[in-house]
Motif scaffolding. Structure first.
Motif, PDB file in Angstrom:
ATOM      1  N   ASP A   1      12.695  69.470  59.505  1.00  0.00           N
ATOM      2  CA  ASP A   1      13.645  70.570  59.727  1.00  0.00           C
ATOM      3  C   ASP A   1      15.058  70.000  59.857  1.00  0.00           C
ATOM      4  OD1 ASP A   1      11.482  72.257  59.740  1.00  0.00           O
ATOM      5  OD2 ASP A   1      11.518  72.621  61.899  1.00  0.00           O
ATOM      6  N   ILE A   2      15.143  68.756  60.296  1.00  0.00           N
ATOM      7  CA  ILE A   2      16.436  68.090  60.491  1.00  0.00           C
ATOM      8  C   ILE A   2      16.761  67.163  59.331  1.00  0.00           C
ATOM      9  CG2 ILE A   2      17.717  66.484  61.987  1.00  0.00           C
ATOM     10  CD1 ILE A   2      15.928  67.571  64.309  1.00  0.00           C
ATOM     11  N   GLU A   3      15.768  66.392  58.884  1.00  0.00           N
ATOM     12  CA  GLU A   3      15.932  65.454  57.772  1.00  0.00           C
ATOM     13  C   GLU A   3      14.974  65.869  56.659  1.00  0.00           C
ATOM     14  OE1 GLU A   3      16.072  61.207  58.906  1.00  0.00           O
ATOM     15  OE2 GLU A   3      15.591  61.974  60.906  1.00  0.00           O
ATOM     16  N   PRO A   4      15.436  66.646  55.687  1.00  0.00           N
ATOM     17  CA  PRO A   4      14.534  67.223  54.678  1.00  0.00           C
ATOM     18  C   PRO A   4      13.773  66.192  53.854  1.00  0.00           C
ATOM     19  CG  PRO A   4      16.704  68.238  54.574  1.00  0.00           C
ATOM     20  CD  PRO A   4      16.813  67.070  55.504  1.00  0.00           C
ATOM     21  N   ASN A   5      12.641  66.630  53.353  1.00  0.00           N
ATOM     22  CA  ASN A   5      11.823  65.898  52.400  1.00  0.00           C
ATOM     23  C   ASN A   5      11.708  66.811  51.186  1.00  0.00           C
ATOM     24  OD1 ASN A   5      10.014  63.688  51.688  1.00  0.00           O
ATOM     25  ND2 ASN A   5       8.387  65.209  51.839  1.00  0.00           N
ATOM     26  N   TYR A   6      12.129  66.344  50.017  1.00  0.00           N
ATOM     27  CA  TYR A   6      12.190  67.189  48.823  1.00  0.00           C
ATOM     28  C   TYR A   6      11.011  66.927  47.903  1.00  0.00           C
ATOM     29  CZ  TYR A   6      16.931  68.076  50.359  1.00  0.00           C
ATOM     30  OH  TYR A   6      18.023  68.446  51.090  1.00  0.00           O
ATOM     31  N   PRO A   7      10.586  67.921  47.119  1.00  0.00           N
ATOM     32  CA  PRO A   7      11.080  69.302  47.134  1.00  0.00           C
ATOM     33  C   PRO A   7      10.631  70.043  48.387  1.00  0.00           C
ATOM     34  CG  PRO A   7       9.298  69.081  45.533  1.00  0.00           C
ATOM     35  CD  PRO A   7       9.545  67.714  46.104  1.00  0.00           C
ATOM     36  N   THR A   8      11.263  71.153  48.649  1.00  0.00           N
ATOM     37  CA  THR A   8      10.982  71.942  49.845  1.00  0.00           C
ATOM     38  C   THR A   8      10.904  73.418  49.480  1.00  0.00           C
ATOM     39  OG1 THR A   8      11.800  72.516  52.045  1.00  0.00           O
ATOM     40  CG2 THR A   8      13.452  71.998  50.402  1.00  0.00           C
ATOM     41  N   SER A   9      10.244  74.186  50.324  1.00  0.00           N
ATOM     42  CA  SER A   9      10.128  75.622  50.073  1.00  0.00           C
ATOM     43  C   SER A   9      11.317  76.395  50.618  1.00  0.00           C
ATOM     44  CB  SER A   9       8.845  76.179  50.700  1.00  0.00           C
ATOM     45  OG  SER A   9       8.943  76.151  52.112  1.00  0.00           O
ATOM     46  N   LEU A  10      12.169  75.729  51.378  1.00  0.00           N
ATOM     47  CA  LEU A  10      13.297  76.425  52.000  1.00  0.00           C
ATOM     48  C   LEU A  10      14.573  75.609  51.861  1.00  0.00           C
ATOM     49  CD1 LEU A  10      14.277  78.858  53.630  1.00  0.00           C
ATOM     50  CD2 LEU A  10      13.689  77.624  55.704  1.00  0.00           C
ATOM     51  N   TYR A  11      15.446  76.071  50.986  1.00  0.00           N
ATOM     52  CA  TYR A  11      16.754  75.461  50.811  1.00  0.00           C
ATOM     53  C   TYR A  11      17.769  76.250  51.621  1.00  0.00           C
ATOM     54  CZ  TYR A  11      14.689  72.756  47.052  1.00  0.00           C
ATOM     55  OH  TYR A  11      13.898  71.899  46.335  1.00  0.00           O
TER      56      TYR A  11
ATOM     57  N   LYS B   1      10.655  62.859  48.600  1.00  0.00           N
ATOM     58  CA  LYS B   1      11.719  61.909  48.935  1.00  0.00           C
ATOM     59  C   LYS B   1      12.699  62.577  49.883  1.00  0.00           C
ATOM     60  CE  LYS B   1      11.592  59.540  44.543  1.00  0.00           C
ATOM     61  NZ  LYS B   1      12.282  58.766  43.594  1.00  0.00           N
ATOM     62  N   SER B   2      13.479  61.738  50.555  1.00  0.00           N
ATOM     63  CA  SER B   2      14.509  62.267  51.451  1.00  0.00           C
ATOM     64  C   SER B   2      15.752  62.687  50.680  1.00  0.00           C
ATOM     65  CB  SER B   2      14.880  61.211  52.497  1.00  0.00           C
ATOM     66  OG  SER B   2      15.348  60.045  51.856  1.00  0.00           O
ATOM     67  N   TYR B   3      15.769  62.437  49.390  1.00  0.00           N
ATOM     68  CA  TYR B   3      16.856  62.886  48.515  1.00  0.00           C
ATOM     69  C   TYR B   3      16.207  63.497  47.280  1.00  0.00           C
ATOM     70  CZ  TYR B   3      15.743  58.557  46.070  1.00  0.00           C
ATOM     71  OH  TYR B   3      15.080  57.561  45.401  1.00  0.00           O
ATOM     72  N   SER B   4      16.962  64.195  46.484  1.00  0.00           N
ATOM     73  CA  SER B   4      16.384  64.912  45.355  1.00  0.00           C
ATOM     74  C   SER B   4      17.095  64.564  44.055  1.00  0.00           C
ATOM     75  CB  SER B   4      16.447  66.425  45.608  1.00  0.00           C
ATOM     76  OG  SER B   4      15.756  67.109  44.603  1.00  0.00           O
ATOM     77  N   PRO B   5      16.636  63.495  43.374  1.00  0.00           N
ATOM     78  CA  PRO B   5      17.220  63.194  42.068  1.00  0.00           C
ATOM     79  C   PRO B   5      16.833  64.286  41.068  1.00  0.00           C
ATOM     80  CG  PRO B   5      15.368  61.750  42.489  1.00  0.00           C
ATOM     81  CD  PRO B   5      15.580  62.560  43.733  1.00  0.00           C
TER      82      PRO B   5
END
Length: 188
Positions: A51-61, A16-20
């Motif tokens: 890189d601009i609009e994250p997709n979560y989860p991600t390996s790089l916070y 998702k583009s956000y991370s509940p």
């Protein structure tokens, strides 16, 4: 649960583009990382630069200096060399590690049917399958070594495709097997 039940590879065909409940997800990812479990994550299907609009989860916070050691983010490729990136696939020079087939994948669906599906949720299991096959044939290799081999052994394509992921490659199981054979031979 997967980690505690012995999983060495986890496919995550979601995002998702956000991370509940971000703290819970982050803790689970960090736990898997601490146990050497390889997480394969679908990059997403929004045709955006993650890189601009994250997709979560991600390996790089933002608080990290380097990506997680046991996390791969997968974009979707097609078989068309003139349009190798699937039009829907997310991309990112930092956020996506490698691409894999994710367009017109013949797959099973409910009611004992089959149809062509597409998405990074088709591409991520391709890479999870490659990792599982490599681990089963080369059990002495760590998941970190297998991750490195998957990334280094992919097929490189020229042009703009080089700028759409960290490697600019599409996964290549044949090359990965050859690389594992070489690495295993140096260990013995």
């Amino acid at each position: 649960d997967a980690v505690d039940n012995g999983a060495k590879i986890i496919n995550m065909s979601f995002g998702k583009s956000y991370s509940p409940n971000k703290e819970v997800v982050d803790a689970a990812v960090k736990y898997a990382e601490s146990k050497g479990v390889l997480i394969i994550h679908a990059a997403g299907n929004d045709a955006k630069d993650i890189d601009i609009e994250p997709n979560y989860p991600t390996s790089l916070y933002s608080f990290q200096e380097a990506p997680l050691d046991h996390f791969l983010t997968i974009g979707a490729s097609t078989i068309k060399k003139d349009s190798l990136t699937a039009s829907f696939s997310n991309f990112g020079k930092k956020g996506v590690d490698i691409f894999a087939p994710g367009f017109e994948i013949y797959n099973s669906v409910p009611q004992s049917e089959y149809k062509n599906l597409q998405g990074t949720s088709m591409a991520a299991p391709m890479v999870a399958g490659v990792a599982a096959m490599l681990k089963s044939y080369f059990p002495s290799l760590s998941m970190s070594e297998i991750k490195s081999i998957i990334l280094s052994s992919g097929t490189t394509y020229k042009g703009n495709f080089l700028n759409l992921s960290a490697t600019g490659k599409v996964v290549n199981v044949y090359n990965a097997v050859k690389s594992c054979q070489k690495l295993e031979a140096t260990k013995n």
